[in-house]
Design a protein around this motif. Structure first.
Motif, PDB file in Angstrom:
ATOM      1  N   TYR A  69       0.863  -1.148  -0.059  1.00 24.19           N
ATOM      2  CA  TYR A  69       0.087  -0.036  -0.126  1.00 24.19           C
ATOM      3  C   TYR A  69       0.703   1.414   0.087  1.00 24.19           C
ATOM      4  O   TYR A  69       1.881   1.248   0.613  1.00 24.19           O
ATOM      5  CB  TYR A  69      -0.891  -0.078   1.171  1.00 24.19           C
ATOM      6  N   TYR A 106       0.484   5.539   0.942  1.00 25.83           N
ATOM      7  CA  TYR A 106      -0.052   6.543   1.512  1.00 25.83           C
ATOM      8  C   TYR A 106       0.520   7.891   1.124  1.00 25.83           C
ATOM      9  O   TYR A 106       1.882   7.934   1.047  1.00 25.83           O
ATOM     10  CB  TYR A 106      -0.309   6.408   2.915  1.00 25.83           C
ATOM     11  N   SER A 112      -3.380  13.808   8.126  1.00 26.37           N
ATOM     12  CA  SER A 112      -3.368  12.463   8.434  1.00 26.37           C
ATOM     13  C   SER A 112      -2.936  11.736   7.098  1.00 26.37           C
ATOM     14  O   SER A 112      -2.596  12.416   5.990  1.00 26.37           O
ATOM     15  CB  SER A 112      -4.606  11.721   8.968  1.00 26.37           C
ATOM     16  N   LEU A 113      -2.874  10.428   7.015  1.00 28.89           N
ATOM     17  CA  LEU A 113      -2.448   9.844   5.844  1.00 28.89           C
ATOM     18  C   LEU A 113      -3.762   9.493   4.930  1.00 28.89           C
ATOM     19  O   LEU A 113      -4.782   9.092   5.600  1.00 28.89           O
ATOM     20  CB  LEU A 113      -1.899   8.179   6.123  1.00 28.89           C
ATOM     21  N   VAL A 171      -3.533   0.623  -3.828  1.00 30.31           N
ATOM     22  CA  VAL A 171      -3.468  -0.643  -3.099  1.00 30.31           C
ATOM     23  C   VAL A 171      -3.025  -1.573  -4.297  1.00 30.31           C
ATOM     24  O   VAL A 171      -3.477  -1.804  -5.282  1.00 30.31           O
ATOM     25  CB  VAL A 171      -4.885  -0.900  -2.837  1.00 30.31           C
ATOM     26  N   GLY A 194      -2.624 -10.914   8.416  1.00 30.25           N
ATOM     27  CA  GLY A 194      -3.547 -10.198   7.230  1.00 30.25           C
ATOM     28  C   GLY A 194      -4.015  -8.900   7.893  1.00 30.25           C
ATOM     29  O   GLY A 194      -4.342  -8.053   6.894  1.00 30.25           O
ATOM     30  N   ASN A 195      -4.064  -8.726   9.039  1.00 31.71           N
ATOM     31  CA  ASN A 195      -4.632  -7.464   9.518  1.00 31.71           C
ATOM     32  C   ASN A 195      -3.614  -6.532  10.080  1.00 31.71           C
ATOM     33  O   ASN A 195      -4.028  -5.882  10.997  1.00 31.71           O
ATOM     34  CB  ASN A 195      -5.778  -7.537  10.134  1.00 31.71           C
ATOM     35  N   PHE A 254      -0.302  -4.186   9.748  1.00 30.46           N
ATOM     36  CA  PHE A 254       0.492  -3.392   8.786  1.00 30.46           C
ATOM     37  C   PHE A 254       1.696  -2.680   9.194  1.00 30.46           C
ATOM     38  O   PHE A 254       1.655  -2.091  10.435  1.00 30.46           O
ATOM     39  CB  PHE A 254      -0.674  -2.301   8.334  1.00 30.46           C
ATOM     40  N   ASN A 282     -11.630  -4.558  11.755  1.00 29.12           N
ATOM     41  CA  ASN A 282     -10.239  -3.915  12.414  1.00 29.12           C
ATOM     42  C   ASN A 282     -10.042  -2.684  12.683  1.00 29.12           C
ATOM     43  O   ASN A 282     -10.277  -1.845  12.002  1.00 29.12           O
ATOM     44  CB  ASN A 282      -9.224  -4.559  11.195  1.00 29.12           C
ATOM     45  N   PHE A 300      -6.922   0.176  14.569  1.00 34.29           N
ATOM     46  CA  PHE A 300      -5.489   0.136  14.994  1.00 34.29           C
ATOM     47  C   PHE A 300      -5.041   1.502  15.730  1.00 34.29           C
ATOM     48  O   PHE A 300      -5.743   2.600  15.230  1.00 34.29           O
ATOM     49  CB  PHE A 300      -4.806   0.197  13.576  1.00 34.29           C
ATOM     50  N   TYR A 336      -1.666   3.631  16.007  1.00 37.90           N
ATOM     51  CA  TYR A 336      -0.266   3.999  15.722  1.00 37.90           C
ATOM     52  C   TYR A 336       0.206   5.225  16.255  1.00 37.90           C
ATOM     53  O   TYR A 336      -0.440   6.023  16.396  1.00 37.90           O
ATOM     54  CB  TYR A 336      -0.172   4.056  14.181  1.00 37.90           C
ATOM     55  N   LEU A 386       3.152   0.311  15.134  1.00 33.36           N
ATOM     56  CA  LEU A 386       1.768  -0.008  15.701  1.00 33.36           C
ATOM     57  C   LEU A 386       1.938  -0.055  17.145  1.00 33.36           C
ATOM     58  O   LEU A 386       2.683  -1.061  17.699  1.00 33.36           O
ATOM     59  CB  LEU A 386       1.506  -1.583  15.010  1.00 33.36           C
ATOM     60  N   PHE A 426      -3.808  -3.292  18.104  1.00 29.18           N
ATOM     61  CA  PHE A 426      -4.855  -3.426  17.178  1.00 29.18           C
ATOM     62  C   PHE A 426      -5.860  -4.263  17.652  1.00 29.18           C
ATOM     63  O   PHE A 426      -5.593  -5.110  18.627  1.00 29.18           O
ATOM     64  CB  PHE A 426      -4.384  -3.934  15.599  1.00 29.18           C
ATOM     65  N   TYR A 434      -9.228  -6.873  16.123  1.00 31.10           N
ATOM     66  CA  TYR A 434      -9.886  -7.368  14.967  1.00 31.10           C
ATOM     67  C   TYR A 434     -11.515  -7.778  15.227  1.00 31.10           C
ATOM     68  O   TYR A 434     -12.004  -8.314  14.421  1.00 31.10           O
ATOM     69  CB  TYR A 434      -9.064  -8.555  14.461  1.00 31.10           C
ATOM     70  N   LEU A 451      -2.137   8.080  15.637  1.00 26.41           N
ATOM     71  CA  LEU A 451      -2.818   7.822  14.610  1.00 26.41           C
ATOM     72  C   LEU A 451      -4.052   6.597  14.515  1.00 26.41           C
ATOM     73  O   LEU A 451      -3.477   5.837  15.209  1.00 26.41           O
ATOM     74  CB  LEU A 451      -2.486   7.814  13.277  1.00 26.41           C
ATOM     75  N   SER A 510      -9.835  -1.039   9.245  1.00 28.05           N
ATOM     76  CA  SER A 510     -10.102  -1.634   7.899  1.00 28.05           C
ATOM     77  C   SER A 510     -10.930  -2.494   7.863  1.00 28.05           C
ATOM     78  O   SER A 510     -11.119  -3.189   8.903  1.00 28.05           O
ATOM     79  CB  SER A 510      -8.719  -1.846   7.450  1.00 28.05           C
ATOM     80  N   THR A 528     -11.049  -5.634   5.879  1.00 27.45           N
ATOM     81  CA  THR A 528     -10.168  -6.663   6.042  1.00 27.45           C
ATOM     82  C   THR A 528      -8.855  -6.335   5.894  1.00 27.45           C
ATOM     83  O   THR A 528      -8.304  -5.622   6.599  1.00 27.45           O
ATOM     84  CB  THR A 528     -10.793  -7.719   4.860  1.00 27.45           C
ATOM     85  N   THR A 529      -8.067  -6.864   4.923  1.00 28.37           N
ATOM     86  CA  THR A 529      -6.895  -6.686   4.670  1.00 28.37           C
ATOM     87  C   THR A 529      -6.744  -5.423   3.391  1.00 28.37           C
ATOM     88  O   THR A 529      -5.692  -5.231   2.955  1.00 28.37           O
ATOM     89  CB  THR A 529      -6.083  -7.911   4.340  1.00 28.37           C
ATOM     90  N   LEU A 530      -7.768  -4.942   3.229  1.00 29.39           N
ATOM     91  CA  LEU A 530      -7.784  -3.831   2.395  1.00 29.39           C
ATOM     92  C   LEU A 530      -7.176  -2.460   3.211  1.00 29.39           C
ATOM     93  O   LEU A 530      -6.842  -2.750   4.204  1.00 29.39           O
ATOM     94  CB  LEU A 530      -9.149  -3.477   1.912  1.00 29.39           C
ATOM     95  N   SER A 531      -6.899  -1.594   2.374  1.00 22.92           N
ATOM     96  CA  SER A 531      -6.429  -0.304   2.912  1.00 22.92           C
ATOM     97  C   SER A 531      -6.890   0.100   4.225  1.00 22.92           C
ATOM     98  O   SER A 531      -7.907   0.028   4.492  1.00 22.92           O
ATOM     99  CB  SER A 531      -6.329   0.782   1.813  1.00 22.92           C
ATOM    100  N   LEU A 532      -5.868   0.882   5.077  1.00 19.65           N
ATOM    101  CA  LEU A 532      -6.445   1.336   6.346  1.00 19.65           C
ATOM    102  C   LEU A 532      -7.108   2.693   5.838  1.00 19.65           C
ATOM    103  O   LEU A 532      -6.697   3.455   5.049  1.00 19.65           O
ATOM    104  CB  LEU A 532      -5.159   1.570   7.039  1.00 19.65           C
ATOM    105  N   PHE A 541      -7.546   6.350   7.987  1.00 19.42           N
ATOM    106  CA  PHE A 541      -6.853   6.925   9.264  1.00 19.42           C
ATOM    107  C   PHE A 541      -7.864   8.210   9.575  1.00 19.42           C
ATOM    108  O   PHE A 541      -8.620   8.758   8.741  1.00 19.42           O
ATOM    109  CB  PHE A 541      -5.615   7.600   8.819  1.00 19.42           C
ATOM    110  N   GLY A 542      -7.721   8.222  10.813  1.00 23.28           N
ATOM    111  CA  GLY A 542      -8.192   9.464  11.501  1.00 23.28           C
ATOM    112  C   GLY A 542      -7.444  10.517  11.266  1.00 23.28           C
ATOM    113  O   GLY A 542      -6.336  10.615  10.690  1.00 23.28           O
TER     114      GLY A 542
END
Lengths: 112, 111
Positions: free
Chosen positions: A33, A35, A42-43, A48, A97-98, A100, B31, B33, B35, B45, B48, B50, B90, B94, B96-100, B102-103
């Motif tokens: 990924y 960013y 923020s990011l 992807v 998987g979760n 990063f 999920n 997180f 950071y 990190l 986190f 799930y 931060l 997410s 699943t495993t797709l992109s995060l 962020f706040g």
């Protein structure tokens, strides 16, 4: 522990020039990924990349992924001032998987 | 659009105080997180989660704890704040495993 390394850490480039940011990661992650972070913000998700050979393009930015080399690149074409920001790559830990892991970021400054 | 909201943008606390950082997401993501971001160190990190009531330690959990009583809310707790916890925090979520997603971050200063 998954390690994600970016280089360069700092990049100052002139408008109109091309450059590439590199992201190496240490384990067999099958996705990557990118960013962008503006100062004080923020990011924001840029790309992807979900498989080996994946290439994504958005405007002057193009990202690619080579999972065999464990390398992703972010190529900047004909840079403009608006691209000045910090760019991060991130790789997920495959077995969970979760989770990063992020690179340390590349701070890009585009000068006129 | 996914929205991840952190309750405070800036926070100043004294050493030894208990500090709560709150994060809420509105997209039913499994999920979440936490950071911290420090110059030259990138994002690291802390914890986190799930699922509700589930939590996993990240790379730097020492001095922190978390709470996830509801799916949409993930809280970071500094039991006894110290000056080395001055940082940008931060929160992200997410599906699943797709992109995060962020706040906007909370810049915490501990004096």
């Amino acid at each position: 522990e998954l390690k994600v390394e970016q280089n360069p850490l700092f990049l100052s480039m002139q408008e109109g020039k091309n450059y590439t940011i590199y992201c190496n990661y240490s384990t067999t992650s099958d996705r990557l990924y990118w960013y962008r972070q503006d100062p004080g913000k923020s990011l924001e998700s840029l790309f992807v990349l979900l498989s080996n050979g994946a290439v994504k393009q958005e405007g002057r930015l193009m990202a690619s992924l080579d999972t065999k080399a464990r390398l992703s690149t972010l190529h900047i074409t004909a840079a403009v001032h608006d691209l000045s920001a910090t760019y991060f790559c991130a790789a997920p830990v495959t077995y969970t998987g979760n989770q990063f892991y992020f690179g340390t970021g590349t701070s890009l400054t585009v000068i006129p | 659009d996914v929205k991840v909201t952190q309750s405070s943008r800036y926070l100043v606390k004294r050493t030894g105080e208990k500090v709560f950082l709150e994060c809420v997401q509105d997209m039913d993501h499994e999920n979440m997180f936490w950071y911290r971001q420090d110059p030259g160190l990138g994002l690291r990190l802390i914890y986190f989660s799930y699922d509700v009531k589930m939590k996993e330690k990240g790379d730097i959990p020492e001095g922190y704890s978390v709470s996830r009583e509801k799916k949409e809310r993930f809280s970071l707790i500094l039991e006894s704040a110290s000056t080395n916890q001055t940082s940008m925090y931060l929160c992200a979520s997410s599906p699943t495993t797709l992109s995060l997603h962020f706040g906007n971050g909370t810049r915490l200063t501990v004096t």
